[in-house]
Design an enzyme around this catalytic site. Structure first.
Site, PDB file in Angstrom:
ATOM      1  N   TYR A 135       0.855  -1.192   0.000  1.00 53.26           N
ATOM      2  CA  TYR A 135       0.000   0.000   0.000  1.00 53.26           C
ATOM      3  C   TYR A 135       0.887   1.237   0.000  1.00 53.26           C
ATOM      4  CZ  TYR A 135      -3.620   3.266   1.764  1.00 53.26           C
ATOM      5  OH  TYR A 135      -4.481   4.314   1.936  1.00 53.26           O
ATOM      6  N   LYS A 164      -1.660  -1.391  -4.017  1.00 51.25           N
ATOM      7  CA  LYS A 164      -2.661  -0.319  -4.002  1.00 51.25           C
ATOM      8  C   LYS A 164      -1.912   1.003  -4.003  1.00 51.25           C
ATOM      9  CE  LYS A 164      -5.936   2.022  -0.922  1.00 51.25           C
ATOM     10  NZ  LYS A 164      -6.515   2.032   0.440  1.00 51.25           N
TER      11      LYS A 164
END
Length: 294
Positions: A135, A164
């Site tokens: 992330y 992400k």
């Protein structure tokens, strides 16, 4: 594991002046999200105020979320830690509790080198068999990982298998595709970039939007998947004012304000975060009404 579609982020509800966890409200809001045709649930992200929870509270939210979702869709638990040891502890607990994926983001006080970031993920991955979503959200973590570093970790660390990105830079997504010949699944975490990201090949949209906008995010995804770009554009522009507002206002503040106004008693963000002002709430309610009215 290949995740696709809408990955929905719940808030962490609190109650009373002491702002204790409200697990009953969490149960209600999780079931409401599942009714909005979400493809995965991701508790304990930034919208879930994970940075403001104690270790015992983190475990309670994780355990409750996994139990409520009950294998209906995958559960992705967020892990954002300053220290490698605490991140490993949470990764082990996530696996023990039955999470499907962990989403891991390093937090920085001292600026981390690429090698320090690499070893952070490498050492977490060595302690769990769960798939890991890298992330990247420099706005909240203080760490900005380059597409080259993330691609290297994907290629060299076995259970790192997706990323992400919340930078809002569509070029990052093009770079992920190019560096990995389309083999690295990437997910959009920047709400106002949803349409562009899907068109760039994003496997999914990680978003709090279904909390306030119901099935609209899922409908956007389905329109893209069926190749109906005209419908996808219409659905995206319908949502865009709300998406911009919640990002600018801060996710815990705006999503909790919206949910409370819709009859979900989720409390206020944990201090030092403040609740939305009456003017902000009024504006948010008008934007939601405009987006969700046929």
């Amino acid at each position: 594991m290949k995740l696709e579609g809408i990955i929905a982020y719940p808030v962490t509800p609190f109650k009373g002046a002491e702002q204790v966890l409200d697990l009953e409200a969490l149960h209600i809001t999780l079931n409401a999200l599942l009714e909005q045709q979400c493809d995965a649930i991701a508790p304990l992200g930034s919208a879930g105020e994970s940075a403001y929870l104690s270790w015992s509270e983190w475990q309670e939210v994780a355990k409750t979320s996994i139990a409520v979702v009950n294998h209906r869709v995958p559960v992705i638990l967020g892990i954002s830690e300053l220290t490698t040891n605490m991140a490993i502890q949470k990764a082990k607990k996530a696996e023990e509790l039955g999470a499907d994926v962990i989403m891991v983001m390093p937090i920085s006080y001292w600026k981390l080198s690429d090698q320090e970031i690499y070893e952070y993920y490498q050492q977490i991955a060595a302690e769990t068999s769960l798939p890991i979503m890298v992330y990247n959200n420099p706005a909240t973590s203080g760490v900005d990982m380059s597409p080259e570093l993330i691609s290297r970790m994907f290629q060299e660390i076995d259970n790192i298998c997706m990323v992400k990105d919340s930078t809002g830079d569509i070029q990052r997504m093009h770079k992920f595709y190019e560096l990995n010949h389309g083999e690295l699944p990437f997910y959009n975490g920047c709400n106002p970039l949803a349409l562009e990201a899907f068109c760039a090949g994003a496997s999914g949209w990680c978003t709090v939007a279904p909390n306030l906008l119901g099935k609209l995010p899922s409908q956007l995804y389905q329109a893209v998947m069926t190749g109906d770009l005209e419908q996808a554009q219409a659905l995206f522009y319908k949502q865009l004012p709300v998406l911009r507002f919640i990002v600018q206002g801060g996710l815990p503040k705006t999503i909790k304000a919206g949910l409370n106004s819709m009859g979900f008693a989720v409390g206020n963000p944990r201090k030092p975060l403040q609740k939305a002002s009456p003017a902000q709430l009024e504006q948010l309610q008008a934007l939601i009404k405009s987006a969700t009215t046929a």
